[in-house]
Motif scaffolding. Sequence first.
Motif, PDB file in Angstrom:
ATOM      1  N   ASN A  34       4.015   2.025   2.950  1.00  0.00           N
ATOM      2  CA  ASN A  34       2.941   2.992   2.716  1.00  0.00           C
ATOM      3  C   ASN A  34       3.297   4.365   3.288  1.00  0.00           C
ATOM      4  O   ASN A  34       3.088   5.400   2.642  1.00  0.00           O
ATOM      5  N   TYR A  47      -1.860   6.186  -4.640  1.00  0.00           N
ATOM      6  CA  TYR A  47      -0.695   5.369  -4.975  1.00  0.00           C
ATOM      7  C   TYR A  47      -0.484   4.249  -3.954  1.00  0.00           C
ATOM      8  O   TYR A  47      -0.008   3.166  -4.307  1.00  0.00           O
ATOM      9  N   MET A  51      -0.313   0.304  -4.840  1.00  0.00           N
ATOM     10  CA  MET A  51       0.808  -0.515  -4.388  1.00  0.00           C
ATOM     11  C   MET A  51       0.322  -1.732  -3.607  1.00  0.00           C
ATOM     12  O   MET A  51       0.792  -2.861  -3.829  1.00  0.00           O
ATOM     13  N   SER A  55       0.737  -5.513  -5.209  1.00  0.00           N
ATOM     14  CA  SER A  55       1.602  -6.434  -4.464  1.00  0.00           C
ATOM     15  C   SER A  55       0.806  -7.625  -3.945  1.00  0.00           C
ATOM     16  O   SER A  55       1.335  -8.744  -3.842  1.00  0.00           O
ATOM     17  N   TRP A 112       5.553   5.371  -8.989  1.00  0.00           N
ATOM     18  CA  TRP A 112       5.381   4.126  -9.743  1.00  0.00           C
ATOM     19  C   TRP A 112       6.615   3.238  -9.652  1.00  0.00           C
ATOM     20  O   TRP A 112       6.506   2.004  -9.673  1.00  0.00           O
ATOM     21  N   ILE A 115       6.101   1.440  -6.445  1.00  0.00           N
ATOM     22  CA  ILE A 115       5.071   0.408  -6.582  1.00  0.00           C
ATOM     23  C   ILE A 115       5.646  -0.840  -7.256  1.00  0.00           C
ATOM     24  O   ILE A 115       5.445  -1.971  -6.791  1.00  0.00           O
ATOM     25  N   ASP A 118       8.032  -2.574  -4.925  1.00  0.00           N
ATOM     26  CA  ASP A 118       7.320  -3.343  -3.908  1.00  0.00           C
ATOM     27  C   ASP A 118       6.859  -4.685  -4.474  1.00  0.00           C
ATOM     28  O   ASP A 118       6.901  -5.712  -3.788  1.00  0.00           O
ATOM     29  N   CYS A 119       6.416  -4.689  -5.714  1.00  0.00           N
ATOM     30  CA  CYS A 119       5.991  -5.940  -6.348  1.00  0.00           C
ATOM     31  C   CYS A 119       7.172  -6.902  -6.510  1.00  0.00           C
ATOM     32  O   CYS A 119       7.025  -8.117  -6.325  1.00  0.00           O
TER      33      CYS A 119
END
Length: 440
Positions: A34, A47, A51, A55, A112, A115, A118-119
């Motif tokens: 973050n 954002y 995220m 996640s 993005w 994000i 991170d997923c």
Amino acid sequence: MGGSRSLPKRVLLSIVLMGFAGQVAWAVENQYFNVFLYNAVIPDPMYISHMVALSAIVATATSILVGAYSDARTTRWGKRKPYLLFGYPVWGVVTALFPTAALLRPAVLAAWFAIVWDCIMTFFGSTAYDANFNAYVVDATTVENRGFAMGIVSLLGYVSLLLIYGFAGFFIEAYGYFAFFYLVGAVVSVLGTLGALLAVEPQRRAESGVGVLSRIKESFSAEFVKKHKDVFLILLASGIQGMGYQVYFPYILLYIQHYLGFPLHIASLVVFVAILSGIIAAIPAGVLVDRLGRRTVALMALPLNCAAVYALSLVKGLPDAVALGIMWVSFSSVLGVAMGAWLRDLYPEEKRGEFSGYTILFNVAFTMVPGPLIGSWLIHAFGERRLINGEEAVIPAPVIFQVGAAIALFSLLPMLKVKETLEKRKVERESASQAAQRLN
């Protein structure tokens, strides 16, 4: 793994290595992903909320599906070991590559990318840790030594948090984000893989013919929910508390750094001291919960915790931040111990593993999706606009603590409907003991 109260050294070492690697990775993902996204990519909390929410969904789905799949399949290499050997090294590599998002332009594309990355990281992390490491700990222990093993895992969580918050801020300011994530990725890959190689799986058990979907469907039938309504009420209460927590926690370092004006290493140290107080509070909290009861302690700790969270919105300087941070985490620790014991007392005995998964569902997906979104909306509505790195930024505002505390307080409603479980469990144990004596 036998009936011994002590864990085999190899099993213990594998738990320590994989547990520490996983806890470090999650500690970094939960906070410093973050911070990086805000400070190095785009200073917009929206954002961060996206995220965290996405996640959380990935983590929940992965832990349930991959966990169920590994339960139902045994390979020649074991039930959990293939996923551990695959998951940990890839988890570390993906973590190390996270800061490459900052190289992309425009900033929205970079955000993005971060994000999505991170997923991806969460998928491998949940495959290795949530779904299979946690299951491995249960598989490799017995009733006699499982409590000790879980204590080790819990301690590793606190140690990793202390290490990250005490070290990360200084390291990032000295060497930058890229070096920090490279180091974290290496730790996760190396220690996690070593632990997986050392893992000793128990003798393979016969696989159940009951389908996963059938068991889940049964758990949410009207008859089952009515019979076990108390466990669902405490899950709901825990989820409400977690939602309030997630309104402010993803932004707390940013709040300390940008709203209060402390450097990142000082902001990290404030959280470090608070977490240390939580460790200290957890020790007597366990004794208190066993003596006074889960319900009593939880009902006392919740309003005190909410008051401490609300008071964080009134912080003006470093002494205030440290003192109130200690109060916040200490009461959170006591509340967590009480709620955790209360919930586990209520688990249906024949579905304890399954309900551990539902705990993740209520405490992750149901909290980390709406909570950060609420926090982001509040920051956009009430936060101050400033320029950070030449871009307009929205600074987290004190209102996130006020709203977070108010949401958590609503968990009193389901909690008040559930009775104390401590005496009930004592009676059950005494009855079982008397029955055993009569048989002898």
